[in-house]
Scaffold this motif. Sequence first.
Motif, PDB file in Angstrom:
ATOM      1  N   GLU A  68     -15.026  18.762  25.740  1.00 21.78           N
ATOM      2  CA  GLU A  68     -16.004  18.721  24.712  1.00 21.78           C
ATOM      3  C   GLU A  68     -17.149  17.516  25.090  1.00 21.78           C
ATOM      4  O   GLU A  68     -18.256  17.673  24.951  1.00 21.78           O
ATOM      5  CB  GLU A  68     -15.563  18.622  23.177  1.00 21.78           C
ATOM      6  N   GLU A  69     -16.444  16.214  25.177  1.00 19.58           N
ATOM      7  CA  GLU A  69     -17.165  15.181  25.290  1.00 19.58           C
ATOM      8  C   GLU A  69     -18.008  15.312  26.753  1.00 19.58           C
ATOM      9  O   GLU A  69     -19.304  14.935  26.703  1.00 19.58           O
ATOM     10  CB  GLU A  69     -16.319  13.821  25.468  1.00 19.58           C
ATOM     11  N   ASN A  70     -17.409  15.882  27.646  1.00 18.15           N
ATOM     12  CA  ASN A  70     -18.493  16.208  29.113  1.00 18.15           C
ATOM     13  C   ASN A  70     -19.475  17.082  28.664  1.00 18.15           C
ATOM     14  O   ASN A  70     -20.502  17.105  29.244  1.00 18.15           O
ATOM     15  CB  ASN A  70     -17.188  16.708  29.992  1.00 18.15           C
ATOM     16  N   ASP A  91     -31.758  26.711  21.617  1.00 14.67           N
ATOM     17  CA  ASP A  91     -30.690  25.997  20.832  1.00 14.67           C
ATOM     18  C   ASP A  91     -29.335  25.626  21.871  1.00 14.67           C
ATOM     19  O   ASP A  91     -28.314  26.277  22.082  1.00 14.67           O
ATOM     20  CB  ASP A  91     -30.062  27.188  19.915  1.00 14.67           C
ATOM     21  N   ILE A  92     -29.718  24.484  22.285  1.00  9.92           N
ATOM     22  CA  ILE A  92     -28.493  23.524  22.966  1.00  9.92           C
ATOM     23  C   ILE A  92     -27.106  23.549  22.446  1.00  9.92           C
ATOM     24  O   ILE A  92     -26.261  23.765  22.873  1.00  9.92           O
ATOM     25  CB  ILE A  92     -29.046  22.154  23.637  1.00  9.92           C
ATOM     26  N   GLU A  93     -27.105  23.263  21.044  1.00 11.03           N
ATOM     27  CA  GLU A  93     -26.049  23.022  20.420  1.00 11.03           C
ATOM     28  C   GLU A  93     -25.132  24.366  20.344  1.00 11.03           C
ATOM     29  O   GLU A  93     -24.033  24.646  20.296  1.00 11.03           O
ATOM     30  CB  GLU A  93     -26.215  22.541  18.889  1.00 11.03           C
ATOM     31  N   GLU A  94     -26.075  25.405  20.279  1.00 10.41           N
ATOM     32  CA  GLU A  94     -25.364  26.971  20.155  1.00 10.41           C
ATOM     33  C   GLU A  94     -24.460  27.093  21.663  1.00 10.41           C
ATOM     34  O   GLU A  94     -23.701  27.724  21.537  1.00 10.41           O
ATOM     35  CB  GLU A  94     -26.153  27.986  19.862  1.00 10.41           C
ATOM     36  N   VAL A  95     -25.393  26.411  22.595  1.00  9.81           N
ATOM     37  CA  VAL A  95     -24.644  26.886  24.042  1.00  9.81           C
ATOM     38  C   VAL A  95     -23.378  26.004  24.022  1.00  9.81           C
ATOM     39  O   VAL A  95     -22.337  26.304  24.726  1.00  9.81           O
ATOM     40  CB  VAL A  95     -25.664  26.357  25.034  1.00  9.81           C
ATOM     41  N   VAL A  96     -23.528  24.886  23.480  1.00 11.72           N
ATOM     42  CA  VAL A  96     -22.407  24.001  23.570  1.00 11.72           C
ATOM     43  C   VAL A  96     -21.338  24.659  22.826  1.00 11.72           C
ATOM     44  O   VAL A  96     -20.117  24.581  23.658  1.00 11.72           O
ATOM     45  CB  VAL A  96     -22.755  22.480  22.835  1.00 11.72           C
ATOM     46  N   GLN A  97     -21.410  25.374  21.729  1.00 15.15           N
ATOM     47  CA  GLN A  97     -20.399  25.917  20.785  1.00 15.15           C
ATOM     48  C   GLN A  97     -19.890  27.106  21.869  1.00 15.15           C
ATOM     49  O   GLN A  97     -18.602  27.332  21.709  1.00 15.15           O
ATOM     50  CB  GLN A  97     -20.948  26.592  19.601  1.00 15.15           C
ATOM     51  N   LEU A  98     -20.554  27.703  22.642  1.00 13.53           N
ATOM     52  CA  LEU A  98     -20.051  28.726  23.577  1.00 13.53           C
ATOM     53  C   LEU A  98     -19.609  28.404  24.542  1.00 13.53           C
ATOM     54  O   LEU A  98     -18.369  29.077  24.921  1.00 13.53           O
ATOM     55  CB  LEU A  98     -21.399  29.581  24.034  1.00 13.53           C
ATOM     56  N   LEU A 100     -17.602  25.611  24.374  1.00 11.32           N
ATOM     57  CA  LEU A 100     -16.244  25.153  23.672  1.00 11.32           C
ATOM     58  C   LEU A 100     -15.227  26.520  23.562  1.00 11.32           C
ATOM     59  O   LEU A 100     -14.154  26.330  23.773  1.00 11.32           O
ATOM     60  CB  LEU A 100     -16.519  24.311  22.591  1.00 11.32           C
ATOM     61  N   GLU A 101     -16.029  27.461  23.147  1.00 18.45           N
ATOM     62  CA  GLU A 101     -15.239  28.766  23.060  1.00 18.45           C
ATOM     63  C   GLU A 101     -14.553  29.127  24.203  1.00 18.45           C
ATOM     64  O   GLU A 101     -13.450  29.569  24.336  1.00 18.45           O
ATOM     65  CB  GLU A 101     -16.273  29.841  22.249  1.00 18.45           C
ATOM     66  N   TRP A 102     -15.635  29.131  25.323  1.00 16.90           N
ATOM     67  CA  TRP A 102     -15.073  29.574  26.604  1.00 16.90           C
ATOM     68  C   TRP A 102     -14.006  28.797  27.055  1.00 16.90           C
ATOM     69  O   TRP A 102     -13.086  29.279  27.833  1.00 16.90           O
ATOM     70  CB  TRP A 102     -16.343  29.583  27.667  1.00 16.90           C
ATOM     71  N   GLU A 103     -14.270  27.335  26.919  1.00 15.43           N
ATOM     72  CA  GLU A 103     -13.183  26.455  27.271  1.00 15.43           C
ATOM     73  C   GLU A 103     -11.767  26.617  26.792  1.00 15.43           C
ATOM     74  O   GLU A 103     -10.408  26.551  27.273  1.00 15.43           O
ATOM     75  CB  GLU A 103     -13.592  25.122  27.196  1.00 15.43           C
ATOM     76  N   HIS A 104     -11.901  27.151  25.422  1.00 16.51           N
ATOM     77  CA  HIS A 104     -10.806  27.180  24.492  1.00 16.51           C
ATOM     78  C   HIS A 104      -9.908  28.643  25.236  1.00 16.51           C
ATOM     79  O   HIS A 104      -8.788  28.483  25.427  1.00 16.51           O
ATOM     80  CB  HIS A 104     -11.074  27.390  23.171  1.00 16.51           C
TER      81      HIS A 104
END
Length: 160
Positions: A68-70, A91-98, A100-104
Amino acid sequence: HKGIFLGNNPKCMYIGMQDQWFTFNMFDAQAWYARDYILGKIALPSKEDQKTEFNAWREREGTLEGDEENIRFQADYLSSLIGATDYPMFDIEEVVQLFLEWEHNKHHDIMGFRNYPHRSVMTGTMAPVHHTPWLQALDDSMECYLNTSEVHREQQRSRL
């Protein structure tokens, strides 16, 4: 400077050299930044200011722990490039959330994470679940990939 310009020779530019999460958007934003420099729309800061900025990014990078930090670090880098150009914002934050979901999903099932669909940040459309689990999807033809018929799904299930 900005991970684009060679320190002592700003005429030498390179893009995509980082370990990427954002890949295309990052390459694209770097190219826009380089383009704007070439066109005279962006002036590089003094060598001293470049070094100060570089050191601040490197210091922050050295403190990063975990995915997440990376991901957020690279999101901030991408935002800094976009903010300096007329690159279309998204929406960069929405991409971040995607991510994080992918990484999970990847941590949950390294062999199955590719089977999960995701929503497009640009259109809001949810991708369909592919008709064949990734590990069994051995036919990479366009015809097979786009075939969503029930008959095809039955054929795939019978092969398992």
